[in-house]
Design an enzyme around this catalytic site. Structure first.
Site, PDB file in Angstrom:
ATOM      1  N   CYS A   1      -7.472 -27.995   5.331  1.00  0.00           N
ATOM      2  CA  CYS A   1      -6.213 -27.326   5.673  1.00  0.00           C
ATOM      3  C   CYS A   1      -5.424 -28.191   6.665  1.00  0.00           C
ATOM      4  O   CYS A   1      -5.970 -29.118   7.279  1.00  0.00           O
ATOM      5  CB  CYS A   1      -6.467 -25.931   6.252  1.00  0.00           C
TER       6      CYS A   1
ATOM      7  N   CYS B   1      -7.113 -28.404  10.113  1.00  0.00           N
ATOM      8  CA  CYS B   1      -8.318 -29.236  10.209  1.00  0.00           C
ATOM      9  C   CYS B   1      -8.035 -30.712   9.942  1.00  0.00           C
ATOM     10  O   CYS B   1      -8.725 -31.579  10.476  1.00  0.00           O
ATOM     11  CB  CYS B   1      -9.403 -28.711   9.276  1.00  0.00           C
TER      12      CYS B   1
ATOM     13  N   ASP C   1       0.865  -1.175   0.000  1.00  0.00           N
ATOM     14  CA  ASP C   1       0.000   0.000   0.000  1.00  0.00           C
ATOM     15  C   ASP C   1       0.910   1.236   0.000  1.00  0.00           C
ATOM     16  O   ASP C   1       2.132   1.112   0.000  1.00  0.00           O
ATOM     17  CB  ASP C   1      -0.962  -0.041   1.185  1.00  0.00           C
TER      18      ASP C   1
ATOM     19  N   CYS D   1     -13.164 -28.947   6.037  1.00  0.00           N
ATOM     20  CA  CYS D   1     -11.978 -28.196   5.603  1.00  0.00           C
ATOM     21  C   CYS D   1     -10.786 -29.158   5.466  1.00  0.00           C
ATOM     22  O   CYS D   1     -10.642 -30.097   6.242  1.00  0.00           O
ATOM     23  CB  CYS D   1     -11.681 -27.104   6.627  1.00  0.00           C
TER      24      CYS D   1
ATOM     25  N   HIS E   1      -5.709 -21.946   9.166  1.00  0.00           N
ATOM     26  CA  HIS E   1      -7.105 -22.276   8.844  1.00  0.00           C
ATOM     27  C   HIS E   1      -7.869 -21.069   8.304  1.00  0.00           C
ATOM     28  O   HIS E   1      -8.571 -21.175   7.285  1.00  0.00           O
ATOM     29  CB  HIS E   1      -7.839 -22.845  10.057  1.00  0.00           C
TER      30      HIS E   1
ATOM     31  N   ASP F   1      -7.766  -7.615   0.235  1.00  0.00           N
ATOM     32  CA  ASP F   1      -6.809  -7.926   1.298  1.00  0.00           C
ATOM     33  C   ASP F   1      -7.464  -7.569   2.612  1.00  0.00           C
ATOM     34  O   ASP F   1      -8.333  -6.687   2.658  1.00  0.00           O
ATOM     35  CB  ASP F   1      -5.526  -7.096   1.172  1.00  0.00           C
TER      36      ASP F   1
END
Lengths: 365, 365
Positions: free
Chosen positions: B306, B309, B94, B304, B335, B266
C-alpha cells in the site's frame, strides 16, 4: 561551501519581477514559487502524492519543531527529512530563530545564542548559530537558513542590536556549514527602519550566499511599510541570486512581492485557513461553515481545476465541516494550496510573456 | 421491482466459499468483498481517489446519519449520494434500523415503526419501513437494505417479536421500493436461537430479493454462536444470490465468513483502528503510539504494497501520532483498508484456484 549544484537561471524579467529556475540536488524550482509549509515534517492533512498533483515544487519544514520532536538526530538516522516525510523534491528548513524568539517569556538571548524552554515539556534547550546549522545538516534540506533574530518591527534599539547579532550569526553559520548539497541563505533584518534595512541588505549581500532572504516582515507593520522595506532591500540584494520573503502570505502579498522582485515565498495561511473552513478564491475568502452554502451545488471556485473543485460542491464541503469530518481539511488544503501555487505559475507565465501589468490588474485575488 | 441490472455471477466455488461478481448500475463488485464504511458520506480521513488506489469496489454509507445530516432530500437535490460524495462505484446504504435501535433510551418501537430522538439536536423523528425506503431512494445507493430490528442476542422474547416485525417490515419495504436501479436486500435476524434463525432465513429467502443479508451478529454473542448461526442461515439463503454479513469485521471474521459462504462484508474497524493509531498486520495489531516504534525504520508491514507501507516508516507514523498530525489517520486508514481489501482479493483468487484450505491455513492474520 556551496557547490555548483545550486544555480539560479533567470528566464525572463519584466520591471523588477523575475521568472527563473533555481536548481537544487532534489530538483528544479521554477520561480516565483509558493512553498507549502510542513511544520512537523507533514503539510497538515495532505499527502506528498496530493502535493505533487497540485505541482508543489518546494516545501518548508521547521527546524525548531523538528529539533524538539522527533529530534534532528532521529531524522538523520531515518535517512534525512526527504526520506522520512517521503518528499522527493526540494525542501527548505528555516533556522528556528523565528520560533525561538516568539517564545518571549521562555527564552533568554545573549551574544552567543538563545536559551529557551520547550513548549512541549518545559525542558531547557540552547540554540547557537552553530547548533542551528548542525540541526539543519541533520535534517538535510536543500535550502537552509542562517540563524537570525526577528525583533518587534517598531522597536529601534532592539532592531539595532538584533540586526547586529543576526549579522554576526550569519557569518558564524557560514563558517559552521559543511554540506555541499545544502544552500545556506542569509537573512536581512532591520524592522521598519530604512537605514537599518539598507545596512542589513548590504552586509548580507556581501556574504555571497547562494540566495538571500528577507525576514521580519508581515509581523505587525503596515503594508506600506512592508513595501517600502522590500523596495530598499531588493534594490541591494544581488539580482543573480534567488530572493526569499519569509512567512508571506496572502495572494495580494505574493503579487506585491513578485512585482518588487521576490522569487520565493512560504506561508502557513492556506493550510491554516483550510482547517478553519475558509477557502481562498479570486473574489475573496469563502467560509464554508456558513449556512448559505448548505445547498450550494457550485464548487468553491467554478474556474479552478483542483481535485476539490473538479469533484465537490460547496454543499458537500459544508456538510463535512458541520459533521466534523477530517476530509474537509484535506479538500480545503488542496484547494487553497493549489490556488497559490497556480497564482505563481500564472504570474511566472505572464512575466515570460511580458504581460505582467495586464495580469496584475486582472487578478483581483 | 429490481431490473436485470443486478446479476450475480458465480465464478468458482470451493466447499461453501464462493468467488463471484455482483453487477450493479455503478459497476461490478468482485466477491467476496470488504466494503469500507463512509458513515457520513465520507470514508473518514481518505479521499475517493485514495480508495480507488486500494481497489475499493463497494462502499457503505449510513441512512440514519445522512437522514439527520445533511438530510436525504438535500443529497437528492445534489444529484444523489454518488455525485455528492464523489464515489463513482457501487454504494450500499443500510436501513437506519441498527442505529435507531442502538439509541435505547431515546427510541420507542411499535408495530408500524420507531420514534426516536436525534443525537445531534434532540429533535423527534420517526422511521417506518416506507420512510427507510424513501430515504434510501433519495440517497440513491445501488444496494439498499430493508428496515429491520436488531435485538440483544440472548433475549428470546425480544428476538421473537423483533424478528416478526423485521419480517413484516421487509415485505412493506419491498412494496414501498420503486427504483429499478436499486437492489433491495432482506435481512435475517433471530439472535443466537437456531430455530429463529432458521425461520427467519426461510422467510427472507422466500421474498426473492436480489440479495440477502444477515444482521444481528457480532453484537455480543460468542464466535462459536456466530458460526453456528451462520451455518444455519447460509444453508437456507439461496446460493445464486449474494449474501451479506453486516458489520463484520476482523480479518479472522472475514475468513470465517467466506469459508461459510458469505460474499459481502462491511465494518468500521479498519478506519476506527486507524484513528486510534492501530495498524492491522498479518501478525496482529501494532499500536504505533508505542515508544518502541520511535526509531523503527520498517514499514508497518514489510510485505504490504500500500502507499503507506511503500513510503513510510513506523518511526514516521509514530512521530505523526505523537505530534497529533491528521496525516496519521489518513496513512493508517489506507493501510488498514488495503489489508482487508487485499485479503478478500487473495481469498477470491485462492477459491478460483481451488487452494482455499492451504490459503486459510497459511494466513495467520
Amino acid at each position: 561551501m556551496t557547490a555548483a549544484t545550486f544555480t539560479f537561471e533567470l528566464i525572463a524579467q519584466q520591471g523588477h519581477a523575475r521568472a527563473g529556475v533555481f536548481h537544487t540536488p532534489h530538483g528544479a524550482i521554477p520561480t516565483p514559487v509558493f512553498a507549502p509549509v510542513g511544520t512537523q515534517a507533514t503539510v497538515k492533512a495532505v499527502t506528498p502524492a496530493q502535493l505533487q498533483e497540485i505541482s508543489a515544487s518546494l516545501i518548508l519544514a521547521n527546524t525548531f519543531h523538528l529539533y524538539l520532536r522527533p529530534g534532528d538526530e532521529l531524522v538523520a538516522e531515518m535517512g534525512g527529512l526527504h526520506r522520512f516525510m517521503n518528499w522527493p523534491g526540494p525542501i527548505l528548513t528555516d533556522s528556528g530563530g523565528f520560533q525561538v524568539f516568539s517564545l518571549e517569556e521562555n527564552r533568554k538571548v545573549d551574544e552567543d545564542g538563545v536559551t529557551f524552554k520547550s513548549h512541549i515539556d518545559g525542558s531547557t534547550h540552547r540554540f547557537t548559530p552553530e547548533k542551528a546549522i548542525s540541526i539543519q545538516e541533520n535534517l538535510g534540506a536543500d535550502i537552509i537558513m542562517a540563524f537570525d533574530e526577528c525583533a518587534p518591527p517598531y522597536d529601534r534599539p532592539y532592531n539595532e542590536s538584533a540586526m547586529a547579532r543576526t549579522h554576526a550569526w550569519a557569518e558564524r553559520c557560514l563558517n559552521a556549514s559543511h554540506r555541499t548539497d545544502q544552500a545556506l541563505f542569509g537573512i536581512v533584518q532591520g524592522g521598519v527602519f530604512p537605514d537599518l534595512r539598507e545596512a542589513s541588505a548590504q552586509l548580507i549581500a556581501s556574504l555571497n550566499c547562494p540566495g538571500n532572504a528577507i525576514g521580519g516582515l508581515s509581523v505587525g507593520e503596515t503594508k506600506k511599510e512592508m513595501h517600502a522595506m522590500l523596495d530598499i532591500v531588493l534594490s541591494i540584494l544581488p539580482a543573480e541570486k534567488p530572493r526569499y520573503l519569509m512567512g508571506v502570505g496572502t495572494p495580494e502579498d505574493l503579487i506585491d512581492g513578485v512585482l518588487r522582485g521576490v522569487d520565493i515565498f512560504d506561508c502557513v495561511l492556506p493550510t491554516r485557513l483550510a482547517r478553519h473552513n475558509a477557502a481562498i478564491t479570486k473574489t475573496g475568502r469563502l467560509n464554508l461553515v456558513n449556512a448559505a452554502f448548505a445547498r450550494d451545488p457550485l464548487p468553491i471556485d467554478p474556474e479552478c481545476i483542483c481535485y476539490t473543485c473538479l469533484h465537490y460542491s460547496r454543499a458537500y464541503l459544508h456538510h463535512l465541516i458541520v459533521a466534523r469530518e477530517m476530509l474537509s481539511a484535506t479538500l480545503l488544503s488542496i484547494h487553497n494550496l493549489y490556488t497559490l501555487i497556480r497564482l505563481m505559475q500564472d504570474i511566472r507565465q505572464a512575466i515570460i510573456e511580458q504581460r505582467l501589468n495586464e495580469f496584475a490588474q486582472k487578478v483581483s485575488i
